[in-house]
Design an enzyme around this catalytic site. Structure first.
Site, PDB file in Angstrom:
ATOM      1  N   ALA A  77       0.822  -1.208   0.000  1.00 44.04           N
ATOM      2  CA  ALA A  77       0.000   0.000   0.000  1.00 44.04           C
ATOM      3  C   ALA A  77       0.860   1.264   0.000  1.00 44.04           C
ATOM      4  O   ALA A  77       0.453   2.295  -0.523  1.00 44.04           O
ATOM      5  CB  ALA A  77      -0.926  -0.004   1.201  1.00 44.04           C
ATOM      6  N   THR A  78       2.040   1.188   0.590  1.00 49.29           N
ATOM      7  CA  THR A  78       2.912   2.369   0.595  1.00 49.29           C
ATOM      8  C   THR A  78       3.203   2.798  -0.840  1.00 49.29           C
ATOM      9  O   THR A  78       3.049   3.967  -1.209  1.00 49.29           O
ATOM     10  CB  THR A  78       4.234   2.052   1.333  1.00 49.29           C
ATOM     11  OG1 THR A  78       3.924   1.666   2.667  1.00 49.29           O
ATOM     12  CG2 THR A  78       5.158   3.249   1.353  1.00 49.29           C
ATOM     13  N   ASN A 155      -6.073   2.944  10.630  1.00 51.80           N
ATOM     14  CA  ASN A 155      -5.270   1.827  11.126  1.00 51.80           C
ATOM     15  C   ASN A 155      -5.095   1.838  12.637  1.00 51.80           C
ATOM     16  O   ASN A 155      -4.891   0.797  13.250  1.00 51.80           O
ATOM     17  CB  ASN A 155      -3.897   1.801  10.442  1.00 51.80           C
ATOM     18  CG  ASN A 155      -3.240   3.149  10.404  1.00 51.80           C
ATOM     19  OD1 ASN A 155      -3.769   4.099   9.824  1.00 51.80           O
ATOM     20  ND2 ASN A 155      -2.083   3.256  11.034  1.00 51.80           N
ATOM     21  N   GLN A 183      -6.726  -1.094   5.457  1.00 50.21           N
ATOM     22  CA  GLN A 183      -7.250  -1.801   6.636  1.00 50.21           C
ATOM     23  C   GLN A 183      -8.673  -2.300   6.415  1.00 50.21           C
ATOM     24  O   GLN A 183      -9.213  -3.019   7.252  1.00 50.21           O
ATOM     25  CB  GLN A 183      -7.200  -0.887   7.872  1.00 50.21           C
ATOM     26  CG  GLN A 183      -5.801  -0.484   8.283  1.00 50.21           C
ATOM     27  CD  GLN A 183      -4.998  -1.637   8.887  1.00 50.21           C
ATOM     28  OE1 GLN A 183      -5.516  -2.726   9.133  1.00 50.21           O
ATOM     29  NE2 GLN A 183      -3.713  -1.424   9.097  1.00 50.21           N
ATOM     30  N   SER A 203      -3.041  -3.669   0.622  1.00 48.85           N
ATOM     31  CA  SER A 203      -1.832  -4.435   0.918  1.00 48.85           C
ATOM     32  C   SER A 203      -2.232  -5.841   1.363  1.00 48.85           C
ATOM     33  O   SER A 203      -3.083  -5.995   2.240  1.00 48.85           O
ATOM     34  CB  SER A 203      -1.063  -3.729   2.043  1.00 48.85           C
ATOM     35  OG  SER A 203       0.316  -3.939   1.914  1.00 48.85           O
ATOM     36  N   ALA A 204      -1.610  -6.864   0.764  1.00 46.97           N
ATOM     37  CA  ALA A 204      -2.047  -8.248   0.992  1.00 46.97           C
ATOM     38  C   ALA A 204      -1.911  -8.686   2.447  1.00 46.97           C
ATOM     39  O   ALA A 204      -2.744  -9.442   2.953  1.00 46.97           O
ATOM     40  CB  ALA A 204      -1.248  -9.188   0.097  1.00 46.97           C
ATOM     41  N   THR A 243       9.981  -7.186 -12.968  1.00 51.05           N
ATOM     42  CA  THR A 243       9.446  -8.542 -13.059  1.00 51.05           C
ATOM     43  C   THR A 243       8.395  -8.751 -11.976  1.00 51.05           C
ATOM     44  O   THR A 243       8.618  -8.409 -10.817  1.00 51.05           O
ATOM     45  CB  THR A 243      10.594  -9.555 -12.868  1.00 51.05           C
ATOM     46  OG1 THR A 243      11.552  -9.319 -13.906  1.00 51.05           O
ATOM     47  CG2 THR A 243      10.098 -10.993 -12.939  1.00 51.05           C
ATOM     48  N   CYS A 329       4.131   1.119  12.002  1.00 55.93           N
ATOM     49  CA  CYS A 329       5.102   1.803  11.158  1.00 55.93           C
ATOM     50  C   CYS A 329       5.818   2.893  11.945  1.00 55.93           C
ATOM     51  O   CYS A 329       6.935   3.265  11.635  1.00 55.93           O
ATOM     52  CB  CYS A 329       4.420   2.414   9.950  1.00 55.93           C
ATOM     53  SG  CYS A 329       3.371   1.236   9.117  1.00 55.93           S
TER      54      CYS A 329
HETATM   55  N1  PMP Z   1      -2.011   2.433   4.821  1.00 57.46           N
HETATM   56  C1  PMP Z   1      -2.510   1.961   5.965  1.00 57.46           C
HETATM   57  C2  PMP Z   1      -3.814   2.466   6.461  1.00 57.46           C
HETATM   58  C3  PMP Z   1      -1.795   0.994   6.685  1.00 57.46           C
HETATM   59  O1  PMP Z   1      -2.292   0.531   7.830  1.00 57.46           O
HETATM   60  C4  PMP Z   1      -0.561   0.531   6.175  1.00 57.46           C
HETATM   61  C5  PMP Z   1       0.247  -0.526   6.917  1.00 57.46           C
HETATM   62  N2  PMP Z   1       0.461  -0.250   8.267  1.00 57.46           N
HETATM   63  C6  PMP Z   1      -0.094   1.065   4.974  1.00 57.46           C
HETATM   64  C7  PMP Z   1      -0.854   2.010   4.317  1.00 57.46           C
HETATM   65  C8  PMP Z   1       1.208   0.627   4.382  1.00 57.46           C
HETATM   66  O2  PMP Z   1       1.142  -0.699   3.975  1.00 57.46           O
HETATM   67  P1  PMP Z   1       2.488  -1.460   3.549  1.00 57.46           P
HETATM   68  O3  PMP Z   1       3.439  -1.261   4.682  1.00 57.46           O
HETATM   69  O4  PMP Z   1       2.070  -2.866   3.399  1.00 57.46           O
HETATM   70  O5  PMP Z   1       2.976  -0.836   2.310  1.00 57.46           O
END
Ligand code: PMP
Length: 391
Positions: A77-78, A155, A183, A203-204, A243, A329
Site C-alpha cells: 500500500a505504501t 489503522n 485496513q 496491501s495483501a 518482473t 510503522c
Molecule cells: N495504509 C494503511 C492504512 C496501513 O495501515 C498501512 C500498513 N500499516 C499502509 C498504508 C502501508 O502498507 P504497507 O506497509 O504494506 O505498504
C-alpha cells in the site's frame, strides 16, 4: 490462535500491523516459488507464471468488485499510495487529505508537494476521528483540486469514513478521489461498483496474504498522466516496471479468495470478540476509554486509553500479548500518535493508548487471556509508578 513466530503460545492481537499468513496463501505462494517462469515470457513456464498472476488478479477483482484490468500490482500500500498521489499531482492542482492518514499518504503527500507547500491541504477530524464535510467543501472551493485522498478505515482506531459525501463534493469540482483502503479490504465488504473512487490502495498482508505485495486500483477511463515510480520494462501496462512478484501475487490472490468467502462471518465474529475485549477491560479497568467507540469502526480494532499509564510499559509487562502502542510503522519513533492528537487527545493520553487488533484466527480464549494480561500489566505499571513517586 497460538502462533509460531515470536514465541509459542503468544496471543497475537496485532492484525492491523500484519495478519498471520492464511494457509491457502502460504500454499499458493510456495507452489509459485517451486515453479519457474517469468510472467512476461511466452514459453510454457512463463505462461504458467502468467496464469498464476491472472488468477490472482481475478481473485482480487472479485473481492473488491472491479475488473481485473483495473488492478496494478505493487509492493504494497505504501507504493500504491505514493503512485496514486504522485500521478494525480502531476496533473496539476492541490492535494487534499486528512490529518489521520497513514504516513504512507501523509508523508508521501508532503514530499510530493514539497516544491509548492501551498498545494497540500490537510483536513482536521473531530474527537471521534470523523471528517467534517464543511472543510472538505471549503478546500475544494479554494482552488483547483487534483485529488482528494481519504482513508476508508483508520489503522490506529479502526474508525470508518463514510466516503460517499466526500466523493460527491470532489466530483462537483472535478477532482479525482483516492482512498487508502488498506485496513478495510478483506475485513468488510467493499464494492467498487458502488464506491465511486478513482483510485484505491491495498496491501495483501493485512488480510492474510504475504508481506511486500499489494495493489493500486485505477478505475478504467480515469484520465491520469503516466508517472510511474519505477520505470523499466513496462510491466503492469507501464504503471509499474519490474518482473512481477509471482509468488507474492499468487499468495495475495489466494488470501483474497478466502477472505471473500468468509467475509460476513469473520466480520461478525471479530466484532463480537472485540466487544468482549472492550467490555472485559472496561469492567475491570473502569477508567479505560475506547477511542472512536461512538462511531462505526472496523470489526476487530480496539484502541484503548489507560489514563496515566504509559502504553509502552504496559506492553513490556505483558510480552505474551502482541499488541501495539501506536501504528506499527511508527513504532520505535518517540513521537506520539498523530491520529490521536488529531482527535484532540493530549500527548499523555496518546502515549497511554494500546491498540488491540483481532482477526480471522483470533479465539475467545485469546481475548480472555489478553484481558487478564492487560489488567495485570496495567496494575503492575501503576503500582510501580506509585512506588517510584513515593521514593
Ligand atoms: N495504509 C494503511 C492504512 C496501513 O495501515 C498501512 C500498513 N500499516 C499502509 C498504508 C502501508 O502498507 P504497507 O506497509 O504494506 O505498504
Amino acid at each position: 490462535m497460538a502462533l509460531e513466530a515470536g514465541g509459542a503460545g503468544m496471543v497475537y492481537l496485532d492484525y492491523n500491523a500484519t495478519a498471520p499468513l492464511r494457509p491457502e496463501a502460504l500454499e499458493a505462494t510456495l507452489s509459485a516459488l517451486r515453479s519457474v517462469g517469468n510472467a512476461a515470457s511466452v514459453h510454457p513456464a512463463g505462461q504458467d507464471a502468467a496464469s498464476r498472476v491472472n488468477l490472482a488478479r481475478r481473485q482480487l477483482a472479485h473481492l473488491i468488485n472491479c475488473s481485473p484490468g483495473e488492478i496494478i500490482f505493487t509492493s504494497g500500500a505504501t507504493e500504491a499510495n505514493n503512485l496514486a498521489l504522485r500521478t494525480a499531482y502531476a496533473s496539476g492542482g492541490v492535494l487534499v487529505t486528512t490529518a489521520v492518514e497513514h504516513p504512507a499518504v501523509l508523508e508521501a503527500a508532503r514530499a510530493i508537494t514539497a516544491d509548492r507547500p501551498n498545494s497540500l491541504v490537510v483536513l482536521p477530524v473531530d474527537g471521534d476521528g470523523i471528517l467534517d464535510l464543511e472543510p472538505v467543501i471549503a478546500a475544494c472551493d479554494e482552488g483547483r483540486v487534483a485529488l482528494v485522498s481519504v482513508m476508508l478505515a483508520n489503522n490506529e482506531t479502526g474508525v470508518l469514513t463514510d466516503l460517499a459525501p466526500v466523493i460527491k463534493v470532489a466530483r462537483e469540482v472535478g477532482a479525482l478521489v483516492h482512498t487508502d483502503a488498506t485496513q478495510h479490504v478483506g475485513r468488510l465488504p467493499l464494492d467498487l461498483n458502488e464506491l465511486d473512487v478513482d483510485l484505491l490502495s491495498l496491501s495483501a498482508h493485512k488480510f492474510g496474504g504475504p508481506q511486500g505485495i499489494g495493489a493500486l486500483f485505477v478505475r478504467r477511463g480515469t484520465a491520469l498522466p503516466h508517472r510511474p515510480l519505477l520505470v523499466g520494462g513496462g510491466q503492469e501496462r507501464g504503471w509499474r516496471a519490474g518482473t512481477l512478484n509471482v509468488a507474492g501475487i499468487a499468495g495475495l490472490g489466494a488470501a483474497a479468495e478466502v477472505a471473500r468467502r468468509g467475509l460476513a462471518d469473520e466480520a461478525a465474529r471479530a466484532t463480537k470478540l472485540r466487544d468482549a475485549l472492550e467490555a472485559g477491560l472496561r469492567s475491570r479497568l473502569p477508567e479505560s476509554r475506547v477511542n472512536g467507540a461512538r462511531v462505526p469502526r472496523l470489526p476487530g480494532v480496539a484502541s484503548v486509553t489507560f489514563p496515566g499509564v504509559p502504553a509502552d510499559a504496559v506492553l513490556a509487562a505483558m510480552p505474551e500479548v502482541a499488541a501495539s502502542d501506536g501504528s506499527a510503522c511508527a513504532a520505535g519513533a518517540p513521537s506520539p500518535s498523530h491520529v490521536l492528537l488529531a482527535m484532540g487527545r493530549n500527548r499523555e493520553e496518546a502515549d497511554s493508548t494500546v491498540r488491540f487488533s483481532l482477526g480471522y484466527a483470533t479465539t475467545k480464549r485469546d481475548v480472555e487471556r489478553a484481558v487478564d494480561a492487560t489488567v495485570r500489566a496495567v496494575s503492575e505499571v501503576r503500582s510501580a509508578m506509585v512506588a517510584t513517586a513515593e521514593v
